[in-house]
Design an enzyme around this catalytic site. Sequence first.
Site, PDB file in Angstrom:
ATOM      1  N   SER A 118       0.797  -1.180   0.014  1.00 22.18           N
ATOM      2  CA  SER A 118      -0.024   0.099  -0.026  1.00 22.18           C
ATOM      3  C   SER A 118       0.866   1.301  -0.145  1.00 22.18           C
ATOM      4  O   SER A 118       0.311   2.452   0.186  1.00 22.18           O
ATOM      5  CB  SER A 118      -0.910  -0.028   1.119  1.00 22.18           C
ATOM      6  OG  SER A 118      -0.208  -0.204   2.275  1.00 22.18           O
ATOM      7  N   THR A 155      -1.089   3.295   4.745  1.00 23.12           N
ATOM      8  CA  THR A 155      -0.305   4.425   4.385  1.00 23.12           C
ATOM      9  C   THR A 155       0.941   4.443   5.405  1.00 23.12           C
ATOM     10  O   THR A 155       0.573   4.323   6.807  1.00 23.12           O
ATOM     11  CB  THR A 155      -1.179   5.555   4.551  1.00 23.12           C
ATOM     12  OG1 THR A 155      -2.088   5.398   3.665  1.00 23.12           O
ATOM     13  CG2 THR A 155      -0.372   6.855   4.314  1.00 23.12           C
ATOM     14  N   THR A 191       1.668   7.035   0.244  1.00 17.15           N
ATOM     15  CA  THR A 191       0.835   5.874  -0.100  1.00 17.15           C
ATOM     16  C   THR A 191       0.695   5.677  -1.571  1.00 17.15           C
ATOM     17  O   THR A 191       0.619   6.518  -2.333  1.00 17.15           O
ATOM     18  CB  THR A 191      -0.502   6.084   0.771  1.00 17.15           C
ATOM     19  OG1 THR A 191      -1.222   5.019   0.690  1.00 17.15           O
ATOM     20  CG2 THR A 191      -1.212   7.216  -0.022  1.00 17.15           C
ATOM     21  N   ARG A 236      -8.540   8.581  -8.409  1.00 16.21           N
ATOM     22  CA  ARG A 236      -8.843   8.783  -7.017  1.00 16.21           C
ATOM     23  C   ARG A 236      -7.630   9.231  -6.074  1.00 16.21           C
ATOM     24  O   ARG A 236      -6.568   8.857  -6.390  1.00 16.21           O
ATOM     25  CB  ARG A 236      -9.463   7.475  -6.325  1.00 16.21           C
ATOM     26  CG  ARG A 236     -10.054   7.756  -4.776  1.00 16.21           C
ATOM     27  CD  ARG A 236      -8.937   7.177  -3.921  1.00 16.21           C
ATOM     28  NE  ARG A 236      -9.312   7.159  -2.431  1.00 16.21           N
ATOM     29  CZ  ARG A 236      -8.437   7.190  -1.442  1.00 16.21           C
ATOM     30  NH1 ARG A 236      -7.120   6.902  -1.671  1.00 16.21           N
ATOM     31  NH2 ARG A 236      -8.753   6.955  -0.279  1.00 16.21           N
ATOM     32  N   VAL A 237      -8.028  10.359  -5.718  1.00 16.30           N
ATOM     33  CA  VAL A 237      -6.736  10.575  -4.638  1.00 16.30           C
ATOM     34  C   VAL A 237      -7.194  10.832  -3.042  1.00 16.30           C
ATOM     35  O   VAL A 237      -8.380  11.186  -3.050  1.00 16.30           O
ATOM     36  CB  VAL A 237      -6.571  12.110  -5.049  1.00 16.30           C
ATOM     37  CG1 VAL A 237      -5.429  12.838  -3.983  1.00 16.30           C
ATOM     38  CG2 VAL A 237      -5.901  12.239  -6.433  1.00 16.30           C
ATOM     39  N   GLY A 238      -6.394  10.194  -2.415  1.00 16.38           N
ATOM     40  CA  GLY A 238      -6.916  10.222  -0.900  1.00 16.38           C
ATOM     41  C   GLY A 238      -6.270  11.321  -0.207  1.00 16.38           C
ATOM     42  O   GLY A 238      -6.165  12.260  -0.667  1.00 16.38           O
ATOM     43  N   ASP A 239      -6.489  11.176   1.144  1.00 16.45           N
ATOM     44  CA  ASP A 239      -5.919  12.167   2.208  1.00 16.45           C
ATOM     45  C   ASP A 239      -4.471  12.423   2.237  1.00 16.45           C
ATOM     46  O   ASP A 239      -4.108  13.485   2.653  1.00 16.45           O
ATOM     47  CB  ASP A 239      -6.562  11.677   3.763  1.00 16.45           C
ATOM     48  CG  ASP A 239      -5.707  10.744   4.089  1.00 16.45           C
ATOM     49  OD1 ASP A 239      -5.777   9.701   3.241  1.00 16.45           O
ATOM     50  OD2 ASP A 239      -5.349  10.731   5.335  1.00 16.45           O
ATOM     51  N   THR A 282      -3.845   7.485   8.629  1.00 15.39           N
ATOM     52  CA  THR A 282      -3.934   6.584   7.740  1.00 15.39           C
ATOM     53  C   THR A 282      -5.335   5.665   7.879  1.00 15.39           C
ATOM     54  O   THR A 282      -6.087   6.225   8.725  1.00 15.39           O
ATOM     55  CB  THR A 282      -2.721   5.360   8.311  1.00 15.39           C
ATOM     56  OG1 THR A 282      -2.870   4.048   7.746  1.00 15.39           O
ATOM     57  CG2 THR A 282      -3.033   5.152   9.801  1.00 15.39           C
ATOM     58  N   GLY A 283      -5.733   4.958   6.839  1.00 17.15           N
ATOM     59  CA  GLY A 283      -6.891   4.416   6.630  1.00 17.15           C
ATOM     60  C   GLY A 283      -7.743   5.107   5.546  1.00 17.15           C
ATOM     61  O   GLY A 283      -7.087   5.612   4.715  1.00 17.15           O
ATOM     62  N   GLY A 312      -9.088   7.454   3.514  1.00 13.90           N
ATOM     63  CA  GLY A 312      -8.706   8.914   3.324  1.00 13.90           C
ATOM     64  C   GLY A 312      -9.858   9.737   3.233  1.00 13.90           C
ATOM     65  O   GLY A 312      -9.884  11.054   3.520  1.00 13.90           O
TER      66      GLY A 312
END
Length: 323
Positions: free
Chosen positions: A83, A187, A205, A215-218, A238-239, A241
């Site tokens: 990940s 992450t 991450t 898609r983009v996370g936090d 983490t987790g 996002g």
Amino acid sequence: MSSRRSFLEKSILTAAGLMTTSRVSSLPKIPPTTQPSALVISTWNFGIPANKAAMEVLQKGGSALDAVEAGVMIVEADPISTSVGLGGFPDAEGDVTLDASIMNHEGQCGAVACLQHTLHPISVARAVMERTSHVLLVGEKARDFAHDLGFPKTNLLTKTAKTAWKEWKSNNPKWRQYSTDISNHDTIGMLAIDQQGNLSGACTTSGWAFKVPGRVGDSPIIGAGLYVDNEVGAATATGTGEEVIKICGSFLIVELMRQGYSPEEACVEAIRRIKKRNPGKPELFVGFLAINKAGEHGAFATKDGFEYALFQHEENKLFQGRY
Ligand code: GLY
């Protein structure tokens, strides 16, 4: 314990019903010092080797910024981690896309999102911070930027990740979102204090396994996956996002610490807000780490299984995050 702190514990923990006060009263109390010793904290068990690399930088008198970059690079280059960086699980179309951010004690920051074919997105994020007037570069143009700076083109899709993606694809219609869980969503977020007492952080991450392309996370969103304020403290996440972005998680935690919350209390409150927004979702995972200027740390998650690594006072140890 001050009445303010006592009030916060009662209101956050008891009224929210997230945990009992007895859990909090058993928290290790680290006495604040005027000049905290060097410290590195990072998410998950791969934080142990990452912390080691970061602490080597700090022990030589290096900056927290150099330390967090060196630390997370270890995990970015590790093909075993599915990940982060090399070996990260790809998106629904089989492309490995990476998100990363970095922030220093002067409040300077840089980030990249949806970056492909680059082994060390954290170093590209740092280059965005140091070599441009911008904060965030994305997609193909971020890759062009990395290429211009000499970052080699690297195939990040390992055989293991490709096999996992093919299996997922054969079982899932296009665009169906894979439910997130701890096993596919870990992450690395890292925070450090150097010998000068300055703070920095890094977060990197490959994001949600088999995510919708684009898609983009936090992690590359300053204030969500990472935030540093050298006067107060720093936080990382983490987790899932999406849930971290919705509450500006890391910024929220730093602002709560500014108001007098301890790092752990601030993480608890951020998790309380996420849980309140997501009733009936016991599987939802988010975890936060925070440190303050005094060298105290905190960690909290929506559920069990969260681990973090802390290197402080000559010891690099793995801890179970509270929830
Ligand atoms: N926390 C990483 C992500 O959601 O992409």
